[in-house]
Design an enzyme around this catalytic site. Structure first.
Site, short mmCIF file in Angstrom:
data_model
loop_
_atom_site.label_atom_id
_atom_site.label_comp_id
_atom_site.label_asym_id
_atom_site.label_seq_id
_atom_site.Cartn_x
_atom_site.Cartn_y
_atom_site.Cartn_z
N LYS A 58 17.00 15.96 47.10
CA LYS A 58 16.24 15.05 46.24
C LYS A 58 17.06 13.79 45.97
O LYS A 58 18.27 13.76 46.23
CB LYS A 58 15.90 15.75 44.92
CG LYS A 58 17.12 16.16 44.10
CD LYS A 58 16.75 16.95 42.85
CE LYS A 58 18.00 17.47 42.15
NZ LYS A 58 17.65 18.33 41.01
N ARG B 281 12.24 23.98 30.32
CA ARG B 281 11.92 22.71 30.96
C ARG B 281 10.62 22.96 31.72
O ARG B 281 9.57 22.96 31.13
CB ARG B 281 13.09 22.25 31.84
CG ARG B 281 13.13 20.76 32.06
CD ARG B 281 14.38 20.30 32.76
NE ARG B 281 14.58 20.92 34.06
CZ ARG B 281 15.53 20.58 34.93
NH1 ARG B 281 16.39 19.63 34.61
NH2 ARG B 281 15.64 21.18 36.08
N TYR C 254 34.39 -10.19 29.67
CA TYR C 254 33.36 -10.31 28.65
C TYR C 254 33.78 -9.68 27.34
O TYR C 254 34.37 -8.60 27.32
CB TYR C 254 32.06 -9.66 29.13
CG TYR C 254 31.35 -10.49 30.15
CD1 TYR C 254 30.97 -11.80 29.89
CD2 TYR C 254 31.06 -9.95 31.40
CE1 TYR C 254 30.32 -12.57 30.84
CE2 TYR C 254 30.39 -10.71 32.37
CZ TYR C 254 30.03 -12.02 32.07
OH TYR C 254 29.39 -12.77 33.01
N MET D 69 28.68 -7.27 36.03
CA MET D 69 27.64 -6.94 37.01
C MET D 69 28.22 -6.80 38.41
O MET D 69 27.83 -5.91 39.17
CB MET D 69 26.55 -8.02 36.99
CG MET D 69 25.39 -7.69 37.92
SD MET D 69 24.15 -8.98 38.01
CE MET D 69 23.26 -8.72 36.50
#
Ligand SMILES: *Cc1c(COP(=O)(O)O)cnc(C)c1O
Length: 356
Positions: free
Chosen positions: A35, A130, A253, A301
């Site tokens: 998956k 679940r 940053y 980023m």
């Protein structure tokens, strides 16, 4: 020229890890869980590398179709079954094995005209809460499916919530036995990687390893290497900038890191838009030319900053490994408050993939 970042995926490592899983599985058959684009490794590539698997498990119909287009003839298990009546035609067309986990799915199947006979998995909720049938609905679901003229083999399935943790699997196994005692259980499927490795009593007839096939450990206290697994994905890049800092100068940053003395900082072409975790804190390990160094300041980023004060050869063009060969993804994941599962599956499309 593309940016220097790339993910190198080793087909030999994937095949090796499947061999390890098969050794643990003994006589049980193995679904290779592919998956999420084979946990970020590429589903077609995984299909080739996992040729020795008995089947493939996914949950997206587009991925099931990709497996069939890639020539996979083996069974394909749909881990969440199907979502709407229109999906049912795809089950026949691609010979897929759905997991049936809700009364709504049973109803949809009853109203469908199936072209072919259908093998299916019936999912029992043994305590994870679940997906799966609890006691109240299980009997009716089994009866309806058994009475369906097109339903062939029914395999009973459950999923463990804490096979890697303190609870283990005993309570859920007992609950499964109690819930299914009154049925004619011909085949069972329980174990993901953690249970496959740790609980031989949970092997049953089919197992469903995922993370171990990609060289990740399902355990916090046992490394992939200790489990005999090899890293399949190695994320590498290069230094593209160097900054010399004096004590008190700050980086990146938010000026989030402040130099406590003179230091050399390497700027590496890898950021959260490549799939590197944005929350990786100062101290997260990075391999610079084979030597361990630490990330400092915020992940941007497209870039990270690495303290290379102790490395003499740090300059532009020097290779850097973010995770994989030489630096386990499990360790980077732990430092960043996540798991190798998430690092692998979040690798983004802009990162070129090279197969070795
Ligand atoms: C993802 C998944 C697995 C594989 O789990 P790993 O921990 O990666 O081995 C097995 N079964 C189900 C139902 C899953 O969703």
């Amino acid at each position: 020229m593309p940016r220097p970042i790339r993910a190198t995926i080793s087909r030999a490592a994937l095949a090796h890890n499947l061999t390890v899983a098969k050794r643990h599985a003994g006589r049980a058959k193995v679904w290779a869980v592919t998956k999420a684009n084979a946990y970020g490794h590429g589903i077609e590539r995984a299909a080739r590398a996992f040729e020795a698997a008995d089947g493939f498990a996914v949950l997206d119909f587009a991925e099931a179709e990709r497996l069939r287009h890639a020539g996979v003839k083996k069974p394909v298990l749909m881990l969440e079954g199907f979502f709407e009546p229109a999906d049912i035609e795809l089950l026949s067309r691609h010979a897929l094995t759905p997991v049936i986990h809700s009364a709504e799915q049973v109803k949809m199947l009853a109203g469908a005209r199936l072209a072919e006979g259908l093998d299916l998995y019936l999912k029992v909720n043994s305590g994870m809460n679940r997906l799966g049938f609890a006691e109240a609905e299980l009997g009716a679901a089994y009866k309806a499916l058994r009475a369906h003229p097109k339903v062939r083999r029914i395999t009973f399935m459950t999923h463990f919530a804490d096979a890697d943790g303190a609870s283990g699997v005993a309570a859920q196994l007992a609950s499964f036995e109690a819930l299914t005692r009154r049925f004619d259980v011909q085949a069972r499927c329980f174990a993901k990687s953690a249970a496959l490795i740790r609980f031989p009593e949970a092997r049953a007839d089919w197992v469903r390893p995922g993370i171990m096939l990609y060289g990740g450990s399902p355990f916090a206290d046992l490394s992939a290497e200790e489990l005999g697994l090899k890293p399949a994905m190695t994320l590498t890049s290069q230094i593209i900038g160097i900054q010399k800092l004096e004590r008190g100068e700050r980086i990146g940053y938010g000026f989030a890191y402040e130099a406590t003395g003179p230091m050399t900082v390497a700027i590496v072409a890898c950021g959260y838009a490549d799939g590197y975790p944005r929350h990786a804190p100062t101290g997260t390990p990075v391999l610079v030319n084979g030597t361990r160094a630490r990330l400092v300041g915020r992940v941007s980023m497209d870039m990270i900053s690495v303290d290379v004060s102790d490395l003499r050869d740090a300059r532009i063009g020097i290779p850097v490994t973010l995770w994989g060969e030489g630096l386990p993804a499990d360790e980077v994941g732990a430092a960043a408050g996540t798991l190798s599962y998430e690092l692998f599956t979040k690798l983004t499309a802009r990162v070129p993939v090279v197969e070795t």
